[in-house]
Structure formats: structure tokens, C-alpha cells
Design a protein around this motif. Structure first.
Motif, PDB file in Angstrom:
ATOM      1  N   ASP A 193       0.808  -1.221   0.000  1.00 32.04           N
ATOM      2  CA  ASP A 193       0.000   0.000   0.000  1.00 32.04           C
ATOM      3  C   ASP A 193       0.843   1.273   0.000  1.00 32.04           C
ATOM      4  N   LEU A 194       2.140   1.125   0.249  1.00 33.21           N
ATOM      5  CA  LEU A 194       3.031   2.286   0.246  1.00 33.21           C
ATOM      6  C   LEU A 194       3.481   2.674  -1.162  1.00 33.21           C
ATOM      7  N   GLU A 195       3.360   1.754  -2.101  1.00 29.83           N
ATOM      8  CA  GLU A 195       3.875   1.992  -3.444  1.00 29.83           C
ATOM      9  C   GLU A 195       3.142   3.158  -4.125  1.00 29.83           C
ATOM     10  N   GLY A 196       3.932   4.142  -4.551  1.00 31.75           N
ATOM     11  CA  GLY A 196       3.380   5.295  -5.246  1.00 31.75           C
ATOM     12  C   GLY A 196       2.760   6.342  -4.349  1.00 31.75           C
ATOM     13  N   LEU A 197       2.767   6.118  -3.032  1.00 34.00           N
ATOM     14  CA  LEU A 197       2.152   7.050  -2.086  1.00 34.00           C
ATOM     15  C   LEU A 197       2.964   8.338  -2.020  1.00 34.00           C
ATOM     16  N   LYS A 198       2.333   9.473  -2.282  1.00 36.31           N
ATOM     17  CA  LYS A 198       2.999  10.777  -2.170  1.00 36.31           C
ATOM     18  C   LYS A 198       2.854  11.247  -0.722  1.00 36.31           C
ATOM     19  N   PHE A 199       3.954  11.205  -0.001  1.00 31.14           N
ATOM     20  CA  PHE A 199       3.931  11.372   1.456  1.00 31.14           C
ATOM     21  C   PHE A 199       4.853  12.508   1.877  1.00 31.14           C
ATOM     22  N   ARG A 200       4.281  13.518   2.537  1.00 30.47           N
ATOM     23  CA  ARG A 200       5.115  14.565   3.122  1.00 30.47           C
ATOM     24  C   ARG A 200       5.780  13.977   4.363  1.00 30.47           C
ATOM     25  N   VAL A 201       7.095  13.885   4.320  1.00 24.71           N
ATOM     26  CA  VAL A 201       7.847  13.348   5.459  1.00 24.71           C
ATOM     27  C   VAL A 201       9.196  14.042   5.499  1.00 24.71           C
ATOM     28  N   GLY A 202       9.679  14.327   6.693  1.00 26.80           N
ATOM     29  CA  GLY A 202      10.908  15.085   6.835  1.00 26.80           C
ATOM     30  C   GLY A 202      12.139  14.204   6.958  1.00 26.80           C
ATOM     31  N   GLY A 203      13.244  14.725   6.480  1.00 30.27           N
ATOM     32  CA  GLY A 203      14.548  14.153   6.764  1.00 30.27           C
ATOM     33  C   GLY A 203      14.890  12.852   6.074  1.00 30.27           C
ATOM     34  N   PHE A 204      15.740  12.082   6.733  1.00 28.15           N
ATOM     35  CA  PHE A 204      16.281  10.843   6.188  1.00 28.15           C
ATOM     36  C   PHE A 204      15.195   9.795   5.962  1.00 28.15           C
ATOM     37  N   ALA A 205      14.077   9.939   6.667  1.00 29.62           N
ATOM     38  CA  ALA A 205      12.979   8.978   6.516  1.00 29.62           C
ATOM     39  C   ALA A 205      12.494   8.902   5.080  1.00 29.62           C
ATOM     40  N   GLY A 206      12.536  10.027   4.363  1.00 26.59           N
ATOM     41  CA  GLY A 206      12.108  10.013   2.964  1.00 26.59           C
ATOM     42  C   GLY A 206      12.936   9.060   2.137  1.00 26.59           C
TER      43      GLY A 206
END
Length: 370
Positions: free
Chosen positions: A172-185
Motif C-alpha cells: 500500500d506504500l507503493e506510489g504514495l505521495k507522502f510529506r515526510v521530513g529528513g532521512f525517513a524520505g
């Protein structure tokens, strides 16, 4: 203590009836008046995280009898929130209050001064930075950017963010446009996510318009203020990329070195105080905010275990890959990980066993009251 030192030196007044002109305080005689501008990465509306920078400014003024004044500006007033490091580096402003991991595009080593996925909690991070040699190992790195960094706030463990749709599997994460900060991206990118780094004040419109599918910020209190619950129903936890977020005061190196020793100590003291105060504010304000969000319809969800496991694996694979290409990252990562491993071993004995027991008992008591 600092204030007493700074104000020491005034003339003693005896019991004599003879009027003796009072000497001005020593600080007024010897200490310069200094005015700095602070560029924050955060909007004024977030009284917790933006407020940490203001707290530093107020404490510095109080400790120096207003001889050293710092004026805080919210993101966008002087420079955009994600450009404050450049502004400090080139001397446009004297200092900035920010999260170091915003600048991992310059060098991933910045992450260790802020937060790294599956890293340490607030106490452990504070111990590494203040007593465990973390600041020492980072000092040389920051010097290459013409900056000094001082810890100045902490959010504690964060939430996983707001999603338009449920996350049931890694797929379910595939293609998800996710605002996330830092190295996690970078970690999430290995799992198919399309990471977006967006400043706090710009997240809501991006989520509302569908430019992004999900967004994380910090936790219930700030998330409620930003209104994410109005445009995304599923609220996930934990924010495994931020077991805590250490906030930083970036200072132009030349400007820092010009400060009198007592002003440097006032700044250090104010930043330490901001760390304690910011964490306390979040701990007080997050619980009732979470209750309000749930009462308003937010659907609280834990990340599925397979998502957590896949993320953990991806994170440590990425650390090794990055260390193989970046000597500075390798040096800091080795120091950080050795400290983390030791802390985890100790915390499992005392902190975790205590927490696990009392939370289980609380759960039983809460169930019995229903």
C-alpha cells in the motif's frame, strides 16, 4: 548563577550616612550590546515548536540584563523555513531555529543532529548529545558549513501521520505521495513511497488539494492546529522515523566566536532550558489533543507489523549504503550506533520493563472501568 555573575561588580553600599554614587553594574561597563536575528523554520501559529526559539531569545535577554537580544522571526518573514541553514551559513542572519534533518539533501550527516529512523528516544538522544560525545563528533561537521549547532528543543516520540487511505500492507506504500521530513524520505523511497519535503505551513493546502496523499508533522497538538484531521481520516502511529526530534539552534560560526564567554554560556543555558520546556509542553498538550481528535472522528491506526519490519530493514540497509559512500556519515553513524546499542541494552533492563508493566496494569484497570 549566570545572571549573578553577569551583574556582579556593583559597588557595595555601607551603612554610612554619606551618600556614595552607585557604580553601574559590571555588565553595563564591560559587556557589549549585541542584537541578533533568528530565522525559524516554523510558523508562528505553532506555539510549541516555534515557541522554543522564542524561549531561547527571552532567556538569553534575561540572563544578560538585555545586553544580548535575539529577535525571532517565523518561517518566511526573513527567509523560507527550509532555507535557514543557507542564511546562517552565509551570514544573512546570525542564527536559526530548525530541525537539522531538513538539510539531508546537502549531506545525510545532518540527520544525526535531528532524528534518524528507528533511533533513540528523547532521553537517550539528549544523553548522546550532551554527555555521550555526540556534539563533539558533530562539531567538525558543522564547522565545514560555517555553523555551530546547539540542541534547543525536543518533540519526543512523534506520530506516523495522516493518510487518505488505510495502510494494510507494505504494498500500500507503493506510489504514495507522502510529506515526510529528513532521512525517513530516503528510507521510504526504498519501499516505493514518493517522499515530499514541505515546510509546516504549506502541508495543509497540499493535503487538501490532493497534491500529496499523506502527511506527517509531529503529534496531536500541532496536528490539530494544522487541521490535518479535516482532510485525511486515518491517523497512524508510531512515527518510527522520529523516536524523538532534537531541535537545533544553528549559529554562524564567526558570530558565535565573537560572543563574550558569558554570552556563550547564557546561550547554552537558554537552549538547554528550551529542550526541557518544549518536551514538557508536548507531554502536557498531546494527550487531550489526541482525545479531541478521536472524538472528532480521527481513526487511530497502528502501522502493520510487516510495514514496521520492512521499514526497519530498509533503514539499516540505507545507513550501511550511505556510510560506504560518505566518510563523515560513516564516522558519526559508528559513534551514534555504538551509543544507541549500549543505551538499548540498559533501557530494556530498567525503563522498558517498568513501562511495560505499568502500561499493562493501566490497560487492565481501564478495561475494568468500561
Amino acid at each position: 548563577m549566570i545572571r549573578r555573575q553577569l551583574l556582579a561588580g556593583g559597588a557595595a553600599i555601607g551603612a554610612s550616612a554619606v551618600a556614595v554614587p552607585l557604580a553601574a553594574p559590571a555588565i553595563a561597563q564591560t559587556a557589549p550590546e549585541i542584537r541578533w536575528r533568528l530565522a525559524s523554520s516554523f510558523p508562528r501559529s505553532l506555539d510549541t515548536i516555534y515557541g522554543a526559539g522564542e524561549h531561547v531569545a527571552k532567556r538569553v535577554a534575561a540572563l544578560t540584563d538585555n545586553r544580548f537580544q535575539i529577535r525571532a522571526f517565523p518561517a518566511g518573514e526573513l527567509v523560507p523555513g527550509l532555507q535557514v541553514a543557507d542564511a546562517v551559513q552565509n551570514g544573512t542572519v546570525e542564527c536559526a531555529h530548525t530541525a537539522s534533518y531538513y538539510f539531508v539533501g546537502k549531506d545525510p550527516t545532518f540527520a544525526f543532529d535531528g532524528a534518524v529512523p528507528f533511533g533513540m528516544n528523547m532521553r537517550q538522544t539528549n544523553a548522546w548529545l550532551q554527555q555521550g560525545g555526540g556534539r563533539d563528533v558533530l562539531k567538525e561537521f558543522f564547522a565545514t558549513y560555517n555553523m555551530v549547532s546547539i540542541p534547543a528543543g525536543n518533540t519526543g516520540a512523534q506520530m506516523g501521520g495522516w493518510f487518505r487511505k488505510e495502510i494494510k500492507t507494505v504494498k500500500d506504500l507503493e506510489g504514495l505521495k507522502f510529506r515526510v521530513g529528513g532521512f525517513a524520505g530516503n528510507v521510504l523511497q526504498k519501499l516505493g513511497v514518493v517522499p515530499q519535503q514541505i515546510a509546516g505551513g504549506d502541508i495543509y493546502p497540499a493535503l487538501e488539494k490532493g497534491t500529496i496523499d499523506a502527511a506527517e508533522w509531529i503529534g496531536p497538538y500541532d496536528d490539530e492546529k494544522l487541521g490535518f484531521n479535516r482532510v485525511a481520516p486515518f491517523y497512524y502511529y508510531p512515527g518510527w522515523w522520529e523516536g524523538c526530534l532534537n531541535l537545533s539552534m544553528f549559529i554562524n560560526k564567526a558570530k558565535y566566536e565573537e560572543l563574550p564567554a558569558l554570552y556563550k554560556e547564557a546561550l547554552e543555558s537558554a537552549c538547554r532550558d528550551a529542550t526541557i520546556e518544549t518536551m514538557a509542553k508536548y507531554d502536557v498538550q498531546n494527550p487531550p489533543a489526541l482525545r479531541r481528535l478521536i472524538a472528532g472522528g480521527a481513526q487511530l491506526r497502528p502501522f502493520p507489523r510487516d510495514v514496521m519490519q520492512a521499514s526497519y530493514k530498509a533503514a539499516f540497509e540505507l545507513y550501511d549504503e550511505t556510510a560506504a559512500k560518505n566518510e563523515t556519515f560513516k564516522k558519526v553513524y559508528a559513534h551514534w550506533k555504538a551509543f544507541r546499542d549500549e543505551q538499548y541494552g540498559w533501557s530494556r533492563v530498567a525503563e522498558y520493563s517498568f513501562d511495560q508493566f505499568v502500561y499493562a496494569m493501566y490497560g487492565q484497570e481501564a478495561q475494568a472501568r468500561r
